[in-house]
Design a protein around this motif. Structure first.
Motif, PDB file in Angstrom:
ATOM      1  N   GLY A  73       0.861  -1.221   0.065  1.00 40.11           N
ATOM      2  CA  GLY A  73      -0.038  -0.132  -0.075  1.00 40.11           C
ATOM      3  C   GLY A  73       0.862   1.343   0.122  1.00 40.11           C
ATOM      4  N   GLY A  74       2.150   1.292  -0.791  1.00 42.78           N
ATOM      5  CA  GLY A  74       2.940   2.555  -0.683  1.00 42.78           C
ATOM      6  C   GLY A  74       3.858   2.334   0.503  1.00 42.78           C
ATOM      7  N   GLU A  75       3.773   1.614   1.740  1.00 39.86           N
ATOM      8  CA  GLU A  75       4.409   1.475   2.718  1.00 39.86           C
ATOM      9  C   GLU A  75       5.821   0.926   2.504  1.00 39.86           C
ATOM     10  N   ASP A  76       6.993   1.256   3.045  1.00 42.70           N
ATOM     11  CA  ASP A  76       8.263   0.644   3.046  1.00 42.70           C
ATOM     12  C   ASP A  76       7.983  -0.164   4.505  1.00 42.70           C
ATOM     13  N   THR A  77       7.987  -1.640   4.391  1.00 44.37           N
ATOM     14  CA  THR A  77       7.934  -2.327   5.461  1.00 44.37           C
ATOM     15  C   THR A  77       9.141  -2.886   6.031  1.00 44.37           C
ATOM     16  N   SER A  78      10.608  -2.275   5.602  1.00 43.87           N
ATOM     17  CA  SER A  78      11.734  -2.804   5.849  1.00 43.87           C
ATOM     18  C   SER A  78      12.084  -2.749   7.334  1.00 43.87           C
ATOM     19  N   GLY A  79      11.780  -1.525   7.816  1.00 40.95           N
ATOM     20  CA  GLY A  79      12.211  -1.161   8.979  1.00 40.95           C
ATOM     21  C   GLY A  79      11.333  -1.868  10.142  1.00 40.95           C
ATOM     22  N   PHE A  80      10.167  -2.287   9.809  1.00 44.13           N
ATOM     23  CA  PHE A  80       9.275  -2.560  10.935  1.00 44.13           C
ATOM     24  C   PHE A  80       9.558  -3.696  11.906  1.00 44.13           C
ATOM     25  N   THR A  81       8.915  -3.288  13.231  1.00 43.05           N
ATOM     26  CA  THR A  81       9.273  -4.177  14.114  1.00 43.05           C
ATOM     27  C   THR A  81       8.349  -5.448  13.973  1.00 43.05           C
ATOM     28  N   ASP A  82       8.659  -6.556  14.704  1.00 40.69           N
ATOM     29  CA  ASP A  82       7.693  -7.654  14.892  1.00 40.69           C
ATOM     30  C   ASP A  82       6.241  -7.326  14.980  1.00 40.69           C
ATOM     31  N   ASP A  83       6.018  -6.625  15.996  1.00 44.09           N
ATOM     32  CA  ASP A  83       4.442  -5.995  16.224  1.00 44.09           C
ATOM     33  C   ASP A  83       4.088  -5.284  15.196  1.00 44.09           C
ATOM     34  N   GLN A  84       4.905  -4.196  14.566  1.00 47.58           N
ATOM     35  CA  GLN A  84       4.364  -3.546  13.513  1.00 47.58           C
ATOM     36  C   GLN A  84       3.874  -4.690  12.163  1.00 47.58           C
ATOM     37  N   MET A  85       4.720  -5.625  12.059  1.00 51.75           N
ATOM     38  CA  MET A  85       4.600  -6.628  10.925  1.00 51.75           C
ATOM     39  C   MET A  85       3.020  -7.411  11.318  1.00 51.75           C
ATOM     40  N   ALA A  86       3.035  -7.667  12.490  1.00 50.32           N
ATOM     41  CA  ALA A  86       1.826  -8.476  12.834  1.00 50.32           C
ATOM     42  C   ALA A  86       0.549  -7.557  12.631  1.00 50.32           C
ATOM     43  N   ARG A  87       0.733  -6.483  12.905  1.00 51.83           N
ATOM     44  CA  ARG A  87      -0.628  -5.353  12.836  1.00 51.83           C
ATOM     45  C   ARG A  87      -0.829  -4.971  11.233  1.00 51.83           C
ATOM     46  N   ILE A  88       0.347  -5.057  10.546  1.00 51.40           N
ATOM     47  CA  ILE A  88       0.051  -4.779   9.186  1.00 51.40           C
ATOM     48  C   ILE A  88      -0.516  -6.056   8.301  1.00 51.40           C
ATOM     49  N   ARG A  89      -0.028  -7.109   8.911  1.00 58.07           N
ATOM     50  CA  ARG A  89      -0.596  -8.397   8.112  1.00 58.07           C
ATOM     51  C   ARG A  89      -2.110  -8.491   8.461  1.00 58.07           C
ATOM     52  N   LEU A  90      -2.476  -8.222   9.883  1.00 57.29           N
ATOM     53  CA  LEU A  90      -3.884  -8.268  10.193  1.00 57.29           C
ATOM     54  C   LEU A  90      -4.851  -7.036   9.585  1.00 57.29           C
ATOM     55  N   GLU A  91      -4.085  -6.031   9.320  1.00 60.06           N
ATOM     56  CA  GLU A  91      -5.240  -4.982   8.640  1.00 60.06           C
ATOM     57  C   GLU A  91      -5.239  -5.052   7.262  1.00 60.06           C
ATOM     58  N   LYS A  92      -4.080  -5.578   6.566  1.00 61.11           N
ATOM     59  CA  LYS A  92      -4.014  -5.114   4.910  1.00 61.11           C
ATOM     60  C   LYS A  92      -3.823  -6.473   4.345  1.00 61.11           C
ATOM     61  N   LEU A 170      -5.938  -5.565   1.536  1.00 61.35           N
ATOM     62  CA  LEU A 170      -5.509  -5.163   0.237  1.00 61.35           C
ATOM     63  C   LEU A 170      -5.287  -6.341  -0.653  1.00 61.35           C
ATOM     64  N   VAL A 171      -4.714  -7.309   0.113  1.00 61.48           N
ATOM     65  CA  VAL A 171      -4.030  -8.400  -0.710  1.00 61.48           C
ATOM     66  C   VAL A 171      -4.558  -9.662  -0.079  1.00 61.48           C
ATOM     67  N   ILE A 172      -4.864 -10.801  -0.777  1.00 67.57           N
ATOM     68  CA  ILE A 172      -5.051 -12.073  -0.213  1.00 67.57           C
ATOM     69  C   ILE A 172      -4.060 -13.089  -0.937  1.00 67.57           C
ATOM     70  N   LEU A 173      -3.341 -13.678  -0.223  1.00 61.99           N
ATOM     71  CA  LEU A 173      -2.241 -14.686  -0.543  1.00 61.99           C
ATOM     72  C   LEU A 173      -2.738 -16.043  -0.389  1.00 61.99           C
ATOM     73  N   ALA A 174      -2.479 -16.815  -1.136  1.00 63.45           N
ATOM     74  CA  ALA A 174      -2.946 -18.130  -1.131  1.00 63.45           C
ATOM     75  C   ALA A 174      -1.824 -19.242  -1.692  1.00 63.45           C
ATOM     76  N   ASP A 175      -1.680 -20.238  -0.398  1.00 66.51           N
ATOM     77  CA  ASP A 175      -0.569 -21.422  -0.873  1.00 66.51           C
ATOM     78  C   ASP A 175      -1.186 -22.354  -1.193  1.00 66.51           C
ATOM     79  N   GLU A 176      -1.193 -22.934  -2.439  1.00 65.26           N
ATOM     80  CA  GLU A 176      -1.934 -24.003  -2.847  1.00 65.26           C
ATOM     81  C   GLU A 176      -3.278 -24.049  -2.363  1.00 65.26           C
ATOM     82  N   PRO A 177      -4.191 -23.409  -2.672  1.00 63.53           N
ATOM     83  CA  PRO A 177      -5.495 -23.401  -1.901  1.00 63.53           C
ATOM     84  C   PRO A 177      -6.360 -24.432  -2.439  1.00 63.53           C
ATOM     85  N   THR A 178      -5.968 -24.936  -3.686  1.00 62.77           N
ATOM     86  CA  THR A 178      -6.997 -26.072  -4.060  1.00 62.77           C
ATOM     87  C   THR A 178      -6.340 -27.304  -3.995  1.00 62.77           C
ATOM     88  N   GLY A 179      -5.126 -27.595  -3.245  1.00 65.86           N
ATOM     89  CA  GLY A 179      -4.069 -28.631  -3.380  1.00 65.86           C
ATOM     90  C   GLY A 179      -4.861 -29.737  -2.826  1.00 65.86           C
TER      91      GLY A 179
END
Length: 235
Positions: A73-92, A170-179
């Motif tokens: 979503g235009g946001e650079d995630t490279s400096g995120f803490t683990d808590d920030q990573m968890a939050r953005i995964r949950l939100e976006k 914003l994004v849905i990621l699927a790993d072998e969803p029909t496997g």
């Protein structure tokens, strides 16, 4: 409730590498650059062990790259803490895996509500109404109070897709969803994900080994030995 699409790609990765250090370093992903736009369904394909899931986990912020940068979503995630990573995964981000990972003691409705409860953005009654609507949109009206063990494999995976949409990602990621599904259920799940892209403008990124699934994608990313191949490459 759809979030406004960010201008340009909703997810962009540049020069991602993932190296497991050891006596002999294992390179899972090598300098991969990827862009995914709103409303686009992208399939990731490649030989077994080529790094498909490793790339997906990096793009989904479930693993950190050894080198490279990911913008969501235009946001650079490279400096995120683990808590920030968890939050953005949950939100976006929303996730669908080969095995549904629904909680067996919870109903379909409660499973879909779980991410909303964790985020705490909506009051309980609105969470419940949204979960009902998401299940109904996926043809599961009347199954809201069934537990996963009372549903077919295809129905369970559709509950998982509803759960992936819970926080309007914003994004849905699927790993072998029909496997793990039969051929009919596979097509239903494939078409469901495609519809989320075309009708709701969600970006879908799916790892698959199934040509019929990939046929529905707008674009195929081929990865071999951890390296993203030029567009049009087959394996």
């Amino acid at each position: 409730m759809r979030q406004a699409a960010a201008p340009g790609p909703v997810l962009r990765a540049e020069n991602l590498s993932r190296v497991l250090e050891g006596e002999v370093a294992a390179v899972l992903v090598r300098e991969a650059s990827v862009e995914v736009h709103p409303g686009e369904m992208v399939a990731i394909m490649g030989p077994s062990g080529s790094g498909k899931s490793s790339l997906l986990y990096l793009l989904g912020l479930l693993d950190r790259p050894t080198t490279g940068t990911i913008w969501l979503g235009g946001e650079d995630t490279s400096g995120f803490t683990d808590d920030q990573m968890a939050r953005i995964r949950l939100e976006k981000l929303g996730f669908v895996f080969q095995f549904h990972f629904l909680l067996p003691e919870f109903t379909a409705l409660d499973n879909v509500m779980l991410p909303m409860r964790r985020l705490g953005r909506l009051p309980e009654d609105e969470q419940r109404e949204r979960a009902r609507r998401l299940l109904a949109e996926l043809g599961l009206e009347g199954h809201e109070h069934k537990r996963p063990g009372q549903l077919s494999g295809g129905q369970r995976q559709r509950v998982a897709i509803a759960r992936a949409q819970a926080n309007d990602p914003l994004v849905i990621l699927a790993d072998e969803p029909t496997g793990a599904l039969d051929s009919h259920s596979s097509l239903v799940v494939r078409d469901t994900l495609k519809r989320l892209a075309t009708e709701q403008g969600r970006a879908i990124i799916a790892v698959t080994h199934e040509p019929r699934f990939a046929e529905a994608a707008d674009r195929i990313i081929t990865i071999v030995d951890g390296m993203v191949q030029p567009e049009g490459t087959t394996f």
